[in-house]
Scaffold this motif. Structure first.
Motif, PDB file in Angstrom:
ATOM      1  N   SER A  99      39.317  46.599  39.396  1.00 13.32           N
ATOM      2  CA  SER A  99      39.079  47.040  38.024  1.00 13.32           C
ATOM      3  C   SER A  99      39.896  46.219  37.031  1.00 13.32           C
ATOM      4  N   VAL A 100      39.323  45.978  35.877  1.00 14.31           N
ATOM      5  CA  VAL A 100      40.066  45.276  34.831  1.00 14.31           C
ATOM      6  C   VAL A 100      41.184  46.144  34.269  1.00 14.31           C
ATOM      7  N   SER A 101      41.193  47.437  34.591  1.00 21.70           N
ATOM      8  CA  SER A 101      42.259  48.321  34.104  1.00 21.70           C
ATOM      9  C   SER A 101      43.543  48.180  34.932  1.00 21.70           C
ATOM     10  N   VAL A 102      43.449  47.495  36.068  1.00 22.44           N
ATOM     11  CA  VAL A 102      44.616  47.248  36.924  1.00 22.44           C
ATOM     12  C   VAL A 102      45.029  45.791  36.724  1.00 22.44           C
ATOM     13  N   PRO A 103      46.214  45.524  36.202  1.00 24.78           N
ATOM     14  CA  PRO A 103      46.586  44.150  35.837  1.00 24.78           C
ATOM     15  C   PRO A 103      46.374  43.123  36.945  1.00 24.78           C
ATOM     16  N   GLU A 104      46.819  43.414  38.156  1.00 26.44           N
ATOM     17  CA  GLU A 104      46.666  42.457  39.245  1.00 26.44           C
ATOM     18  C   GLU A 104      45.194  42.185  39.538  1.00 26.44           C
ATOM     19  N   GLU A 105      44.386  43.246  39.521  1.00 28.34           N
ATOM     20  CA  GLU A 105      42.965  43.085  39.807  1.00 28.34           C
ATOM     21  C   GLU A 105      42.255  42.371  38.662  1.00 28.34           C
ATOM     22  N   ARG A 106      42.647  42.675  37.436  1.00 25.61           N
ATOM     23  CA  ARG A 106      42.046  41.989  36.296  1.00 25.61           C
ATOM     24  C   ARG A 106      42.322  40.497  36.356  1.00 25.61           C
ATOM     25  N   ALA A 107      43.544  40.131  36.716  1.00 22.08           N
ATOM     26  CA  ALA A 107      43.900  38.719  36.801  1.00 22.08           C
ATOM     27  C   ALA A 107      43.026  38.012  37.839  1.00 22.08           C
ATOM     28  N   PHE A 108      42.794  38.680  38.964  1.00 19.14           N
ATOM     29  CA  PHE A 108      41.948  38.054  39.986  1.00 19.14           C
ATOM     30  C   PHE A 108      40.508  37.956  39.503  1.00 19.14           C
ATOM     31  N   LEU A 109      39.993  39.025  38.908  1.00 16.43           N
ATOM     32  CA  LEU A 109      38.621  38.998  38.407  1.00 16.43           C
ATOM     33  C   LEU A 109      38.437  37.881  37.385  1.00 16.43           C
TER      34      LEU A 109
END
Length: 701
Positions: A603-613
Motif C-alpha cells: 500500500s502507498v500508505s505504508v512508507p516502505e511499500e510506497r517506496a517500492f511501488l
C-alpha cells in the motif's frame, strides 16, 4: 465448495468503480481524465487510437489468415464439449459460428459418452440477447441440492463481472415466471432451500467495500423484495468482500458457509446455524472446498498446528459449529509439490485434487478412514497437466482433463469410489502439426541464486544461433500456478510456423506452494521480475533465441509483469504485449478494486511499500529518452475487474513522450476478452500479427 468468490474477485483482483483514486496526488498526472471508464472524451480518444492500431495490424497480409485459423479452431465442431454434472445429467455451454455467444444444453451421461450426443438446448444466449436488446455472456449456474431441479443462472452484460441472477427450472426448461430474479450486481447467492437464498450483493448505499464487492449477507425469501431481506452478517467496508455458499454431503449434513475475506489471502470462516454466524477457529489463509462425510475440507496456505502450509485438511462439522478448529491433515505436499489452487473438488465419498510435482501433474483421491484419510493416485499418463472439470453432487463420478504443450486435451471420466482407472470419453484432435517439436524443462539462476524452472517448446534440431523467434509468458502472482497446456491457436499460428514458446514458472505463483508465492509478495516482488529476466538470459546463453527475436506477453497481473520488464529491461525484448494490465502502481488502490490487491502488492500508505511501488511502477518508470521496443497494449472497455484505465494512461504517457507504441481497446468482453468466439479470435490474430511484424518481419501468411 463452488469457489464463486475466488472467481468473482479473479486472479489479479480488479474491478471498475470508475472513480478517482485518493491514494496519490493527481496534480502531476496529465492523463487522469482517462480514468473515466465510459466517459465520452476518453472513448473518443480510444476510437482514435484503435483506428491507428487496426490500420496497421489488420492491413498486414497475414492478418486474414491468422484470424481465419484462430476462428476455425475456436469454433471447431469437433472440440470437446466441457461438461458439468447436474442431477446425473451432463450440461454444457457451447459456442460455434451459429451461436457465437453460446447455447446452454443438456444430454444424458450415457449419450455424452457417445460420438454424437443428442443435445437439448435450454438457453440460447444469442436469441435471448436479441430479444432483450442486451449482449448476454454466460457466467455459470448454481443449483439447489440434492434434487438440482431449480437453478440460478448468472448472466453478464458484455462480459462484466457484475451479473444478473435468474431462476431456471431444469424440468420445464424455462425461466421461472415470478421466480428469483436478482438485478445486476457483483453478487453471490446460494440455495438454503427451495424458497430461500443466502445472498451477498449491492443492497444500496454503504453496502460495498472499498474494493467494490459486497460485505453484507442477507436471507432472501421467495417473493420478497430485496429491501425486505433479513441481514444475518455484516463485514466492514475495509474488507475485500463477503461471500456465502451452502455445502452438503451424502449423509444429509449441511454447512451454510460465510467467507469474510479481510484481505485477498486472509479470511474469517463463519457457519450460519439458523440463528447466528459462528466463527470457526481456522487459520486466516484458508479456503473451504466442500463437505465430505460430515467433515469440512479446506486448503490452507499457512501452518496451523500440525498441519503444514499448502496442505489439504479436514475438520468435523460438529466441531466447527461449536467453535472448535482442530484440523486433521489430508495431504501434505513436499518441497517441490503443490495442491493446485482451484483444482480441488468433493464427491459423495471423497476429495479429488490436482497435485503438481515439479510442475507436472497427477490426480489424487482422498477418502475418510476412521480418524484419518486414505489416499491414492488415479492412473493417468505422466508429465501432463491435470485439471478437474466437474464432480457430481449425489454420487462419485466426475470428469477431468489431461493435456500438454504438444498433447491435445483428453477428457476422462472417473469414479472416486472405484479403483478403476479413468476412462477416455472425448479427445480433441490435433490443431497443429507437432511433428518435430520437443518439450524441455530447464532452470535459470535468478538474482538471489534461486533456480527457477521453465518449459521450452521448440523444433528439434533448430539452429542454436539465437535466430528462433520465441514467445515467452508468465503470471507470477496470487499463488496461481502456470502449468503445461495445449493451445491449438498458439500451435497453429506460431509453433507450426517455426517459432518457439516458453512458459516461465516464476515466483509469486503457486507452482511450489505458498512459499513460492510468499517469496515474491509485496516489497519482495522484485524477485518475480528478476526471475523472468533471468530466464530470458538463460535462453540467450543456450543460443535458443536472442533479444531481437524474443517476444513476451502477459495479462492482468501478468500485464504488470510485462510493463515492468519493458521499463526495467528494454534491452532483453524485441516485442512486448501488455494485456488488460495494471500499470500505475501509485494510484492502483483507488482505481477500480485496487484496495483488494494490497495484500499482494502493498500500500502507498505504508512508507516502505510506497517506496517500492514507486520504484517499480511502469507508468512512472517510463522515460522520454528511453529506448523501448514498441509495445502492443490492449484492454477492454467492459472489463470491470481490471478496467482499461491503466492501459490507457500508459499508452497516453508513451504518446506524450514521443515513444512508439500500439494501443487497442475492445468495447466488449470483460476481463477475459471473449464475449463471443469472434472477439477471442480477433484478439489472438491481432497479437500474432504484432509479434510476426516485430520478430519475423514482412512475409507471406
Amino acid at each position: 465448495m463452488k469457489h464463486r468468490w475466488l472467481a468473482a474477485v479473479g486472479l489479479a483482483v480488479l474491478a471498475t468503480s470508475g472513480g478517482i483514486a485518493q491514494t496519490a496526488a493527481v496534480t502531476d498526472d496529465p492523463h487522469i481524465w482517462l480514468e473515466d471508464r465510459e466517459g465520452a472524451k476518453p472513448l473518443a480518444w480510444v476510437e482514435t487510437e484503435n483506428k491507428r492500431t487496426l490500420a496497421r495490424l489488420e492491413a498486414d497480409p497475414r492478418y486474414p489468415t491468422f484470424y481465419a485459423e484462430a476462428l476455425e479452431i475456436a469454433s471447431a465442431e469437433d472440440r470437446i464439449p466441457m461438461p458439468q454434472i447436474i442431477n446425473g445429467r451432463v450440461f454444457n455451454l457451447w459456442r460455434d459460428k451459429a451461436h457465437p455467444q453460446g447455447i446452454w444444453r443438456v444430454t444424458s451421461a450415457a449419450d455424452f459418452a457417445s460420438a454424437n450426443p443428442e443435445w437439448t438446448t435450454l438457453i440460447d444466449l444469442d436469441a435471448l440477447s436479441q430479444a432483450e436488446g442486451r449482449k448476454w455472456v454466460w457466467k455459470g449456474v448454481t443449483c439447489l441440492e440434492p434434487d438440482e431441479r431449480r437453478c440460478l443462472v448468472a448472466l453478464s452484460e458484455g462480459g462484466e463481472d457484475a451479473t444478473s441472477l435468474r431462476e431456471f427450472d431444469l424440468q420445464t426448461g424455462t425461466f421461472v415466471k415470478g421466480g428469483f430474479d436478482l438485478p445486476a450486481s457483483k453478487q453471490n447467492a446460494d440455495w438454503i432451500d427451495a424458497d430461500t437464498l443466502i445472498v451477498s450483493r449491492d443492497w444500496g448505499e454503504g453496502t460495498l467495500t472499498k474494493s467494490g464487492y459486497p460485505f453484507v449477507v442477507k436471507i432472501l425469501k421467495r417473493g420478497q423484495p430485496l429491501a425486505s431481506a433479513q441481514e444475518i452478517h455484516r463485514g466492514t467496508p475495509d474488507d475485500i468482500g463477503t461471500w456465502p455458499s451452502v455445502e452438503r454431503d451424502a449423509q444429509g449434513n449441511r454447512a451454510i458457509v460465510i467467507t469474510r475475506a479481510k484481505t485477498f489471502f486472509t479470511s474469517d470462516i463463519l457457519l450460519w446455524d439458523g440463528t447466528r454466524a459462528v466463527k470457526v477457529p481456522l487459520p486466516g489463509k484458508v479456503e473451504v472446498n466442500g463437505l465430505v462425510s460430515g467433515h469440512l475440507v479446506v486448503r490452507t496456505s499457512e501452518t496451523w498446528g500440525k498441519v503444514p502450509e499448502g496442505a489439504l485438511a479436514s475438520l468435523p462439522l460438529k466441531d466447527a459449529l461449536e467453535g472448535r478448529g482442530d484440523l486433521v491433515t489430508i495431504f501434505a505436499p513436499g518441497p517441490r509439490q503443490s495442491v493446485d489452487r482451484g483444482n480441488v473438488a468433493v464427491t459423495d465419498s471423497a476429495v479429488i485434487a490436482s497435485v503438481y510435482d515439479n510442475v507436472r501433474g497427477r490426480a489424487m483421491v482422498f477418502t475418510p478412514s476412521g480418524e484419518g484419510w486414505k489416499s491414492r493416485a488415479l492412473n493417468l499418463p505422466d508429465n501432463l497437466s491435470v485439471d478437474l472439470v466437474t464432480a457430481e453432487h449425489g454420487g462419485d463420478r466426475g470428469y477431468l482433463t489431461i493435456s500438454g504443450f504438444t498433447t491435445p486435451t483428453r477428457l476422462l471420466a472417473f469414479d472416486a469410489s472405484s479403483a478403476a482407472a479413468p476412462t477416455a470419453v472425448k479427445s480433441s484432435p490435433a490443431r497443429f502439426d507437432a511433428s518435430g517439436l520437443i518439450v524441455e524443462q530447464f532452470e535459470a539462476r535468478s538474482s538471489d541464486g534461486t533456480m527457477v524452472p521453465y518449459f521450452l517448446v521448440h523444433r528439434d534440431g533448430a539452429p542454436k544461433d539465437g535466430s528462433t523467434p520465441t514467445l515467452m509468458t508468465a503470471y507470477g502472482g496470487f499463488e496461481i500456478s502456470n502449468t503445461p497446456y495445449y493451445s491449438g491457436i498458439t500451435g497453429k499460428l506460431w509453433l507450426e510456423r517455426g517459432g518457439a514458446f516458453v512458459l516461465a514458472n516464476i515466483r509469486g505463483g503457486g507452482e511450489f506452494g505458498p512459499k513460492w508465492h510468499e517469496a515474491g509478495r509485496k516489497t519482495k516482488r522484485q524477485l518475480v521480475f528478476d526471475d523472468f529476466a533471468s530466464i530470458a538470459r538463460d535462453l540467450f546463453a543456450r543460443r535458443i533465441t536472442s533479444a531481437e527475436k524474443l517476444g513476451i506477453y502477459g495479462g492482468s497481473n501478468g500485464g504488470l509483469l510485462m510493463g515492468v520488464e519493458l521499463t526495467q529491461h528494454p534491452e532483453l525484448w524485441g516485442a512486448v504485449t501488455i494485456q488488460v494490465p495494471l500499470l500505475d502502481m501509485l494510484r492502483y488502490e483507488g482505481i477500480a478494486a485496487g484496495a483488494s490487491w494490497v495484500d499482494e502488492y502493498g500500500s502507498v500508505s505504508v512508507p516502505e511499500e510506497r517506496a517500492f511501488l514507486a520504484s517499480m511502477s511502469p507508468y512512472h518508470a517510463l522515460r522520454k529518452d528511453g529506448r523501448y521496443p514498441e509495445p502492443y497494449i490492449w484492454t477492454t472497455t467492459k472489463d470491470d475487474r481490471v478496467g482499461p484505465q491503466h492501459a490507457r494512461k500508459f499508452a497516453a504517457r508513451m504518446k506524450e513522450y514521443g515513444l512508439p507504441y500500439l494501443f487497442y481497446e475492445d468495447t466488449a468482453g470483460g476481463h477475459s476478452g471473449d464475449a463471443d468466439i469472434a472477439q477471442g479470435a480477433r484478439l489472438q490474430a491481432l497479437q500474432t500479427v504484432y509479434f510476426a511484424q516485430k520478430l519475423i518481419g514482412p512475409g507471406a501468411p
